[in-house]
Enzyme design. Structure first.
Site, PDB file in Angstrom:
ATOM      1  N   GLY A 104     -13.091   3.061  -1.396  1.00 37.68           N
ATOM      2  CA  GLY A 104     -11.839   2.523  -1.168  1.00 37.68           C
ATOM      3  C   GLY A 104     -11.066   1.088  -2.114  1.00 37.68           C
ATOM      4  N   ASP A 111      -5.013   1.103  -9.020  1.00 31.39           N
ATOM      5  CA  ASP A 111      -6.415   0.852  -9.581  1.00 31.39           C
ATOM      6  C   ASP A 111      -6.849   0.289 -10.466  1.00 31.39           C
ATOM      7  OD1 ASP A 111      -5.838   1.628  -6.961  1.00 31.39           O
ATOM      8  OD2 ASP A 111      -6.907   3.120  -7.042  1.00 31.39           O
ATOM      9  N   GLU A 145       0.904  -1.699  -0.435  1.00 29.63           N
ATOM     10  CA  GLU A 145       0.040  -0.282  -0.257  1.00 29.63           C
ATOM     11  C   GLU A 145       1.577   1.391  -0.038  1.00 29.63           C
ATOM     12  OE1 GLU A 145      -3.241   0.009  -0.948  1.00 29.63           O
ATOM     13  OE2 GLU A 145      -3.386  -1.236   0.609  1.00 29.63           O
ATOM     14  N   HIS A 146       0.566   2.208  -0.569  1.00 27.37           N
ATOM     15  CA  HIS A 146       1.475   3.492  -1.160  1.00 27.37           C
ATOM     16  C   HIS A 146       3.002   3.644  -1.407  1.00 27.37           C
ATOM     17  CE1 HIS A 146      -1.594   6.936   0.613  1.00 27.37           C
ATOM     18  NE2 HIS A 146      -2.117   5.286   1.337  1.00 27.37           N
ATOM     19  N   THR A 147       2.162   1.830  -2.097  1.00 31.33           N
ATOM     20  CA  THR A 147       4.279   1.842  -2.896  1.00 31.33           C
ATOM     21  C   THR A 147       4.086   2.112  -4.373  1.00 31.33           C
ATOM     22  OG1 THR A 147       3.375  -0.517  -3.388  1.00 31.33           O
ATOM     23  CG2 THR A 147       4.316   0.228  -1.026  1.00 31.33           C
ATOM     24  N   SER A 157     -25.991   7.932 -15.282  1.00 33.14           N
ATOM     25  CA  SER A 157     -25.645   7.198 -13.822  1.00 33.14           C
ATOM     26  C   SER A 157     -26.087   6.692 -12.980  1.00 33.14           C
ATOM     27  CB  SER A 157     -24.716   7.535 -13.614  1.00 33.14           C
ATOM     28  OG  SER A 157     -23.557   6.672 -12.200  1.00 33.14           O
TER      29      SER A 157
HETATM   30  C1  GLA Z   1      -5.113   4.546  -3.514  1.00 34.03           C
HETATM   31  C2  GLA Z   1      -4.938   6.012  -4.648  1.00 34.03           C
HETATM   32  C3  GLA Z   1      -3.470   4.058  -5.477  1.00 34.03           C
HETATM   33  C4  GLA Z   1      -2.897   3.479  -4.505  1.00 34.03           C
HETATM   34  C5  GLA Z   1      -3.444   3.326  -3.396  1.00 34.03           C
HETATM   35  C6  GLA Z   1      -2.834   2.938  -1.416  1.00 34.03           C
HETATM   36  O1  GLA Z   1      -5.876   3.170  -4.112  1.00 34.03           O
HETATM   37  O2  GLA Z   1      -5.913   5.485  -6.396  1.00 34.03           O
HETATM   38  O3  GLA Z   1      -2.680   4.409  -6.866  1.00 34.03           O
HETATM   39  O4  GLA Z   1      -2.089   4.262  -3.853  1.00 34.03           O
HETATM   40  O5  GLA Z   1      -4.595   4.612  -3.072  1.00 34.03           O
HETATM   41  O6  GLA Z   1      -1.926   1.961  -2.389  1.00 34.03           O
END
Ligand code: GLA
Length: 420
Positions: free
Chosen positions: A142, A195, A47-49, A81
């Site tokens: 999320g 994502d 995460e956040h990588t 939508s």
């Molecule tokens: C969100 C962002 C991703 C990623 C995550 C953390 O989902 O869209 O690019 O940075 O946070 O891992």
């Protein structure tokens, strides 16, 4: 037993958007109207990588966003939508691709026209279109509901433009890039690309090991790691905390710029480079401590420690899964959560309660997933205790006075494609 948020079948999703298309534009049965869909995702670890050129390991959810679309002969875009209604009726938005510029479109339509704009910027001849969207990807949870919209439109626009990018993984990498531009430049969210990569490149029964180093060739950036939880007698419970989650609110951008500043101070292009050089030295912690000493403050030290250790955890996680030892990844998930909570500071009370309650009820490991500040947590559980763990989390939320969470079970599913 707490009810699970079920994914729609393909037939159901297709029927919904066809009906909505007919009600909005007429002619839903025409051959000219086709349906595409794309999944949301959960990230198993890492995460956040992504924006640090690191590693992450998402799986596509069975929950998908469906788009019914018909090309136009001009550059007009008319979209509605099912999730945006005024007095019960989906609101029709109308834009002209010829006028679209970054910052000119608000809300979810920015993701849609952003993809068309980015593909046109890349030299593809994307026409206007009439389209409707409906989705069973929980919104604002999320779980990449916006990447699912972008990816569904990416494959749809690819087909109606005759570009053919969706037919190969290398082509899909170009679609990913267009979706990232849509999100970064049109929707204004400075996200890292995991994502969109997940929604366009995952495959059923596997987790997608994404290597986010920008210098890699497209085919070096993704490895499909077999991830069959059923066969291992396990299940992945996703807990949408329903706590408000907003990536564009500056916190995400702040984390990202702290990492970029730290990389500059340390003389590396990305924090991944630091992680790799420590890994190559077989660092037991001293090397990382020495690097952290060179940073100006405790906050950036903590942020960098998270990124470097998290990249290491992705490697260990993949090694265990590849060795048939998926039931042993729990402690890595727990350590990831602690690092995100204490060092990266992107957790929140609801996420912490979710992971603690899940573990107390027998989960093998649990962690927040995605950007954080609300959103969802995941718990790896033995298949026979999914209900018990879900019930325990619901009870813990009630005790804490939180809104009831939404629960779903994730099985590694398929990427964006034509549905009908
Ligand atoms: C969100 C962002 C991703 C990623 C995550 C953390 O989902 O869209 O690019 O940075 O946070 O891992």
């Amino acid at each position: 037993m707490t009810a699970l948020h079920e994914a729609w079948s393909d037939e159901d999703g297709v029927a919904r958007v066809r009906e909505l298309f007919g009600a909005t534009f007429g002619g839903a049965g025409d051959d000219a109207v086709a349906v595409w869909s794309a999944p949301g995702r959960v990230n198993l670890i890492g995460e956040h990588t992504d924006y640090n050129a690191g590693l992450c390991l998402p799986v596509a959810l069975p929950h998908r966003t469906f788009v019914a679309l018909r090309r136009r002969d001009d550059t007009l875009v008319r979209i509605a939508s099912a999730q945006e209604r005024v007095d019960g009726t989906p609101q029709l938005r109308e834009l002209d691709l010829a006028d679209v510029t970054p910052g000119s479109v608000e809300g979810w339509p920015a993701c849609v026209v952003g993809v068309a704009w980015a593909l046109r910027e890349a030299g593809h001849d994307v026409p206007g279109f009439d389209a409707v969207v409906d989705s069973c990807v929980p919104y604002g949870a999320g779980l990449s509901s916006s990447a699912a919209i972008e990816s569904a439109f990416a494959v749809a626009l690819d087909e109606i433009s005759g570009t053919g990018l969706a037919a190969s993984d290398a082509g899909r990498v170009e679609l990913v890039a267009a979706c990232i531009r849509a999100e970064n430049e049109m929707a204004g969210a400075p996200t890292g690309g995991m994502d969109q990569g997940a929604s366009l490149r995952c495959s059923p029964g596997t987790a997608l090991l994404l290597d986010c180093r920008p210098e890699l060739a497209a085919d070096e950036t993704a490895t499909h790691v077999p991830f069959d939880l059923d066969a291992a007698g396990l299940a992945l419970l996703v807990i949408d905390t329903r706590a408000e989650h907003q990536l564009a609110d500056g916190q995400y951008a702040q984390r990202r710029s702290t990492c970029e500043d730290a990389a500059r101070t340390l003389g590396v292009a990305h924090l991944r480079e630091l992680a790799d050089s420590l890994d190559a030295q077989g660092d037991a912690g001293d090397g990382l401590a020495a690097a952290l000493e060179r940073l100006p403050d405790d906050v950036s030290r903590a942020r960098v420690r998270h990124v470097v250790t998290e990249i290491g955890r992705v490697r260990e996680f993949v090694a265990l899964v590849s060795d048939g030892r998926t039931a042993e990844v729990g402690p890595l998930m727990d350590a990831s959560h602690a690092s995100l909570r204490d060092d990266y500071e992107v957790s929140c009370a609801e996420l912490d309660v979710a992971v603690e309650a899940a573990r107390a009820a027998g989960a093998l490991g649990a962690r927040m997933t995605g950007g954080g500040f609300g959103g969802s947590a995941i718990a790896l559980v033995r298949a026979d205790v999914v209900d018990a763990v879900g019930d325990a989390v619901v009870a813990a939320f009630a005790d804490a006075g939180f809104t009831a969470p939404d629960l779903l079970v994730a099985t590694a599913s398929a990427s964006a494609d034509r549905s009908a």
